[in-house]
Design an enzyme around this catalytic site. Structure first.
Site, PDB file in Angstrom:
ATOM      1  N   GLU A 102       0.805  -1.216   0.000  1.00  0.00           N
ATOM      2  CA  GLU A 102       0.000   0.000   0.000  1.00  0.00           C
ATOM      3  C   GLU A 102       0.843   1.274   0.000  1.00  0.00           C
ATOM      4  O   GLU A 102       0.311   2.372  -0.189  1.00  0.00           O
ATOM      5  CB  GLU A 102      -0.937  -0.002   1.215  1.00  0.00           C
ATOM      6  CG  GLU A 102      -2.038  -1.043   1.093  1.00  0.00           C
ATOM      7  CD  GLU A 102      -2.922  -1.145   2.321  1.00  0.00           C
ATOM      8  OE1 GLU A 102      -2.502  -0.645   3.388  1.00  0.00           O
ATOM      9  OE2 GLU A 102      -4.027  -1.711   2.206  1.00  0.00           O
TER      10      GLU A 102
ATOM     11  N   GLU B 158       7.464 -21.431   7.966  1.00  0.00           N
ATOM     12  CA  GLU B 158       7.660 -20.547   9.119  1.00  0.00           C
ATOM     13  C   GLU B 158       8.707 -21.075  10.077  1.00  0.00           C
ATOM     14  O   GLU B 158       9.240 -20.333  10.903  1.00  0.00           O
ATOM     15  CB  GLU B 158       6.346 -20.325   9.867  1.00  0.00           C
ATOM     16  CG  GLU B 158       5.881 -21.494  10.703  1.00  0.00           C
ATOM     17  CD  GLU B 158       4.744 -21.081  11.658  1.00  0.00           C
ATOM     18  OE1 GLU B 158       4.864 -21.380  12.849  1.00  0.00           O
ATOM     19  OE2 GLU B 158       3.776 -20.464  11.188  1.00  0.00           O
TER      20      GLU B 158
END
Length: 332
Positions: A109, A140
């Site tokens: 963004e 992860e």
């Protein structure tokens, strides 16, 4: 010596110890506030929908207070990040699962909001882009994967790496921060549990302790909301410090669609008080660059002069306005 029973001998209560590799991890998770079981919510599935919604809303209302307790740490991290980025450094988020997705979201963004280069704010998620929509098995748990992802960026001492992990123990996030710090980069560790390995590994540790979740261990809830709030602050306030705004106006917005072109026009009008025709002429003359258009309208400079003044001011509109002879609010 320890009184822990050997793997093949029963404990005093007669039970054999769990020999699986996950035993230590389960024990570790049981100590985390974000993983705690709340017996008072054990029958939540039997409640009316409105009551569940009220419970969730009440839980969410506590998040902002938890973030508020960490504002000094957040502000210190922002100032350090802005200092590095003013020297050309990048802001890199690294996380897994929800935490990784939130980092990618915040990074994605920044170009339309602040006209940053796509490589200036980067989101890394364990397992790569596919992990945005699909769980990538084992990603992860790999600190080595984090190191490889950072090495692919060619990390420098001017860069900042923000490790994001609700538990504060995710190997990918901790590995990213540890590796980045070893390379001389600035590091931030954002977690939702106290005394986390992630915060301890970073130059700036931010632990927003939101407590147990409504659904046991579902850290996409309060923990995810807390992480989103902090990431909003890190990127937004850093961009304010870098001169990407004029007051509370997004003067570095990139007009890439009709909505943003309309927003650009409105921002210039709000900043200058000029009428629609004058705003359109200024935006046309400056190829749609909002800062340049504001400078043209407030100083009567031409587009080329506006561009030069902004370049000399490192993009800070207030500084450029002051150099051009001053304008209302141009003394900062």
């Amino acid at each position: 010596m320890t009184d822990r029973p050997a793997a093949d001998h029963p404990a005093p209560d007669g039970r054999l110890p769990d020999p699986s590799p996950s035993h230590a991890l389960r024990a570790q998770l049981e100590t985390l506030a974000t993983e705690a079981f709340r017996p008072e919510l054990a029958e939540i599935d039997r409640l009316p929908t409105l009551e569940i919604a009220r419970l969730m809303n009440g839980e969410d209302a506590t998040v902002a207070t938890a973030v508020a307790r960490r504002l000094p740490e957040i502000a210190a991290a922002v100032d350090a990040v802005a200092d590095r980025m003013s020297r050309g450094g990048r802001l890199v988020y690294a996380g897994a699962g929800t935490a990784g997705r939130l980092g990618v979201l915040d990074a994605s963004e920044c170009p339309p909001t602040f006209n940053t280069d796509p490589g200036q704010v980067v989101g890394l998620i364990a397992g790569g882009p596919a992990a945005m929509v699909t769980s990538v098995e084992g990603a992860e748990d790999s600190a080595a994967l984090a190191r490889a992802d950072l090495d692919a960026l060619g990390l420098t001492a001017d860069d900042t790496v923000v490790g994001v992990s609700a538990s504060g123990r995710t190997p990918y996030a901790v590995g990213a921060v540890t590796h980045a710090r070893a390379l001389g980069a600035l590091t931030v560790g954002l977690a939702c549990n106290p005394d986390s390995a992630l915060a301890a590994a970073a130059d700036h540790g931010i632990e927003v302790v939101v407590g147990p979740e409504l659904l046991t261990g579902s850290t996409r809830l309060k923990a995810g909301t807390a992480q989103k709030l902090v990431l909003n602050m890190l990127s937004t306030i850093t961009m304010i410090r870098l001169g990407k705004t004029y007051g509370n106006l997004m003067v570095d917005v990139r007009a890439s669609n009709d909505k943003l072109r309309a927003r650009s026009h409105r921002i210039v009008a709000l900043a200058t008080g000029a009428d629609d025709d004058a705003v359109e002429r200024a935006l046309t003359a400056t190829d749609g660059e909002v800062k340049h258009a504001v400078l043209v309208l407030l100083t009567d400079a031409d587009a080329a002069t506006a561009a030069r003044l902004l370049d000399e001011a490192d993009g800070h509109l207030r500084v450029a306005l002051a150099k051009a002879g001053g304008a209302p609010g141009a003394d900062g």
